[in-house]
Write a protein that holds these residues in place. Sequence first.
Motif, PDB file in Angstrom:
ATOM      1  N   PHE A  36       0.820  -1.206   0.000  1.00  0.00           N
ATOM      2  CA  PHE A  36       0.000   0.000   0.000  1.00  0.00           C
ATOM      3  C   PHE A  36       0.860   1.264   0.000  1.00  0.00           C
ATOM      4  O   PHE A  36       0.444   2.292  -0.531  1.00  0.00           O
ATOM      5  CB  PHE A  36      -0.969  -0.010   1.181  1.00  0.00           C
ATOM      6  N   HIS A  37       2.049   1.195   0.600  1.00  0.00           N
ATOM      7  CA  HIS A  37       2.971   2.324   0.489  1.00  0.00           C
ATOM      8  C   HIS A  37       3.330   2.567  -0.982  1.00  0.00           C
ATOM      9  O   HIS A  37       3.324   3.703  -1.465  1.00  0.00           O
ATOM     10  CB  HIS A  37       4.249   2.048   1.292  1.00  0.00           C
ATOM     11  N   ILE A  38       3.643   1.489  -1.685  1.00  0.00           N
ATOM     12  CA  ILE A  38       4.024   1.600  -3.094  1.00  0.00           C
ATOM     13  C   ILE A  38       2.841   2.057  -3.932  1.00  0.00           C
ATOM     14  O   ILE A  38       2.972   2.928  -4.800  1.00  0.00           O
ATOM     15  CB  ILE A  38       4.564   0.241  -3.599  1.00  0.00           C
ATOM     16  N   THR A  39       1.657   1.471  -3.666  1.00  0.00           N
ATOM     17  CA  THR A  39       0.457   1.873  -4.399  1.00  0.00           C
ATOM     18  C   THR A  39       0.162   3.353  -4.205  1.00  0.00           C
ATOM     19  O   THR A  39      -0.185   4.067  -5.145  1.00  0.00           O
ATOM     20  CB  THR A  39      -0.757   1.041  -3.925  1.00  0.00           C
ATOM     21  N   GLY A  40       0.320   3.826  -2.965  1.00  0.00           N
ATOM     22  CA  GLY A  40       0.099   5.240  -2.696  1.00  0.00           C
ATOM     23  C   GLY A  40       1.054   6.137  -3.460  1.00  0.00           C
ATOM     24  O   GLY A  40       0.659   7.177  -3.986  1.00  0.00           O
ATOM     25  N   LEU A  41       2.321   5.736  -3.530  1.00  0.00           N
ATOM     26  CA  LEU A  41       3.309   6.522  -4.271  1.00  0.00           C
ATOM     27  C   LEU A  41       2.981   6.557  -5.764  1.00  0.00           C
ATOM     28  O   LEU A  41       3.120   7.588  -6.425  1.00  0.00           O
ATOM     29  CB  LEU A  41       4.704   5.933  -4.052  1.00  0.00           C
ATOM     30  N   VAL A  42       2.545   5.421  -6.295  1.00  0.00           N
ATOM     31  CA  VAL A  42       2.238   5.343  -7.728  1.00  0.00           C
ATOM     32  C   VAL A  42       1.030   6.203  -8.074  1.00  0.00           C
ATOM     33  O   VAL A  42       1.069   7.015  -9.005  1.00  0.00           O
ATOM     34  CB  VAL A  42       1.993   3.882  -8.150  1.00  0.00           C
ATOM     35  N   ARG A 155      11.178  13.955  -8.142  1.00  0.00           N
ATOM     36  CA  ARG A 155      10.865  13.490  -6.796  1.00  0.00           C
ATOM     37  C   ARG A 155      12.067  12.804  -6.162  1.00  0.00           C
ATOM     38  O   ARG A 155      12.291  12.910  -4.951  1.00  0.00           O
ATOM     39  CB  ARG A 155       9.658  12.555  -6.829  1.00  0.00           C
ATOM     40  N   LEU A 156      12.846  12.080  -6.958  1.00  0.00           N
ATOM     41  CA  LEU A 156      14.057  11.466  -6.424  1.00  0.00           C
ATOM     42  C   LEU A 156      15.049  12.523  -5.951  1.00  0.00           C
ATOM     43  O   LEU A 156      15.729  12.349  -4.938  1.00  0.00           O
ATOM     44  CB  LEU A 156      14.704  10.581  -7.491  1.00  0.00           C
ATOM     45  N   GLU A 157      15.108  13.620  -6.673  1.00  0.00           N
ATOM     46  CA  GLU A 157      16.039  14.690  -6.312  1.00  0.00           C
ATOM     47  C   GLU A 157      15.561  15.461  -5.093  1.00  0.00           C
ATOM     48  O   GLU A 157      16.361  15.812  -4.214  1.00  0.00           O
ATOM     49  CB  GLU A 157      16.207  15.654  -7.492  1.00  0.00           C
ATOM     50  N   ALA A 158      14.253  15.723  -5.019  1.00  0.00           N
ATOM     51  CA  ALA A 158      13.727  16.583  -3.953  1.00  0.00           C
ATOM     52  C   ALA A 158      13.321  15.821  -2.698  1.00  0.00           C
ATOM     53  O   ALA A 158      13.360  16.376  -1.601  1.00  0.00           O
ATOM     54  CB  ALA A 158      12.533  17.374  -4.481  1.00  0.00           C
ATOM     55  N   GLU A 159      12.912  14.546  -2.863  1.00  0.00           N
ATOM     56  CA  GLU A 159      12.325  13.831  -1.730  1.00  0.00           C
ATOM     57  C   GLU A 159      13.046  12.531  -1.415  1.00  0.00           C
ATOM     58  O   GLU A 159      12.473  11.653  -0.766  1.00  0.00           O
ATOM     59  CB  GLU A 159      10.848  13.538  -2.014  1.00  0.00           C
ATOM     60  N   ALA A 160      14.261  12.394  -1.875  1.00  0.00           N
ATOM     61  CA  ALA A 160      14.992  11.143  -1.656  1.00  0.00           C
ATOM     62  C   ALA A 160      15.083  10.832  -0.162  1.00  0.00           C
ATOM     63  O   ALA A 160      15.486  11.671   0.638  1.00  0.00           O
ATOM     64  CB  ALA A 160      16.391  11.241  -2.250  1.00  0.00           C
ATOM     65  N   THR A 169      10.615   2.834  -5.532  1.00  0.00           N
ATOM     66  CA  THR A 169       9.447   2.951  -6.411  1.00  0.00           C
ATOM     67  C   THR A 169       9.700   3.932  -7.533  1.00  0.00           C
ATOM     68  O   THR A 169       9.458   3.626  -8.711  1.00  0.00           O
ATOM     69  CB  THR A 169       8.213   3.399  -5.606  1.00  0.00           C
ATOM     70  N   TRP A 170      10.174   5.123  -7.207  1.00  0.00           N
ATOM     71  CA  TRP A 170      10.410   6.143  -8.232  1.00  0.00           C
ATOM     72  C   TRP A 170      11.524   5.723  -9.179  1.00  0.00           C
ATOM     73  O   TRP A 170      11.444   5.967 -10.388  1.00  0.00           O
ATOM     74  CB  TRP A 170      10.735   7.479  -7.570  1.00  0.00           C
ATOM     75  N   GLY A 171      12.573   5.097  -8.618  1.00  0.00           N
ATOM     76  CA  GLY A 171      13.651   4.626  -9.476  1.00  0.00           C
ATOM     77  C   GLY A 171      13.188   3.554 -10.453  1.00  0.00           C
ATOM     78  O   GLY A 171      13.568   3.552 -11.621  1.00  0.00           O
ATOM     79  N   THR A 172      12.340   2.640  -9.968  1.00  0.00           N
ATOM     80  CA  THR A 172      11.806   1.590 -10.833  1.00  0.00           C
ATOM     81  C   THR A 172      10.938   2.180 -11.934  1.00  0.00           C
ATOM     82  O   THR A 172      11.025   1.769 -13.103  1.00  0.00           O
ATOM     83  CB  THR A 172      10.983   0.580 -10.005  1.00  0.00           C
ATOM     84  N   ILE A 173      10.080   3.135 -11.567  1.00  0.00           N
ATOM     85  CA  ILE A 173       9.207   3.773 -12.562  1.00  0.00           C
ATOM     86  C   ILE A 173      10.047   4.479 -13.615  1.00  0.00           C
ATOM     87  O   ILE A 173       9.755   4.421 -14.817  1.00  0.00           O
ATOM     88  CB  ILE A 173       8.246   4.769 -11.884  1.00  0.00           C
TER      89      ILE A 173
END
Length: 205
Positions: A36-42, A155-160, A169-173
């Motif tokens: 659900f953490h991953i689903t929420g991020l997506v 998001r990876l840059e600002a919220e890593a 999740t963001w890296g995979t996407i």
Amino acid sequence: MNSSRTRAMSIFLALVAGAVIGALGALSGKFDTPIFHITGLVFSGGWSWACLAFLVGYARRSKIESAVLASSTLAVGVVVYYTLKWLSPVAPIGMSADGMEVEGVSSGMLAWGIAAFLFGAPMGLFGNLARIPGIGGLLFRLLVPLIAFVETSARLEAEAGNAAFGDVTWGTIRVLAVLIALALVGHVVWGWARSARKRESQASH
């Protein structure tokens, strides 16, 4: 009759998809599990909503219908999202859930509802234009992977490190966005090469 029924069913399914993405976005934060953490991020990302509008437009033959149905689908998602947030609020630490929802639900629903119509319509139209075969529709087909790559990179840059499973999740996407883009370009190149070989074969005979 069958054609009308099929068309009505496809419209209904598009609106249901909007409701589903809204529900997933709203409810994912209520369960403290990895999935659900991953689903929420997506589904909290703008790229996933843009992808839905794009796919709705891609599935329609009419450009006008693509734009209208895509924006309507996103609007349904927004309504479902904020309705579920209102029915079962989750407040950040230090805030009152009741106060947060009174202030946030109506304004959020209005603001994002307007955004759904403003951005959903062009994404639906771009999805329709992506139906153009070959290189003519390639730039439109690359739009969603580009949006996903840009957003997840930001998001990876600002919220890593700030969100559970966020970096993964963001890296995979981002990786998937690049692979999909390469596959789309490769498909067009392969089709062009195959057509060229076919023309050469016909000319030689």
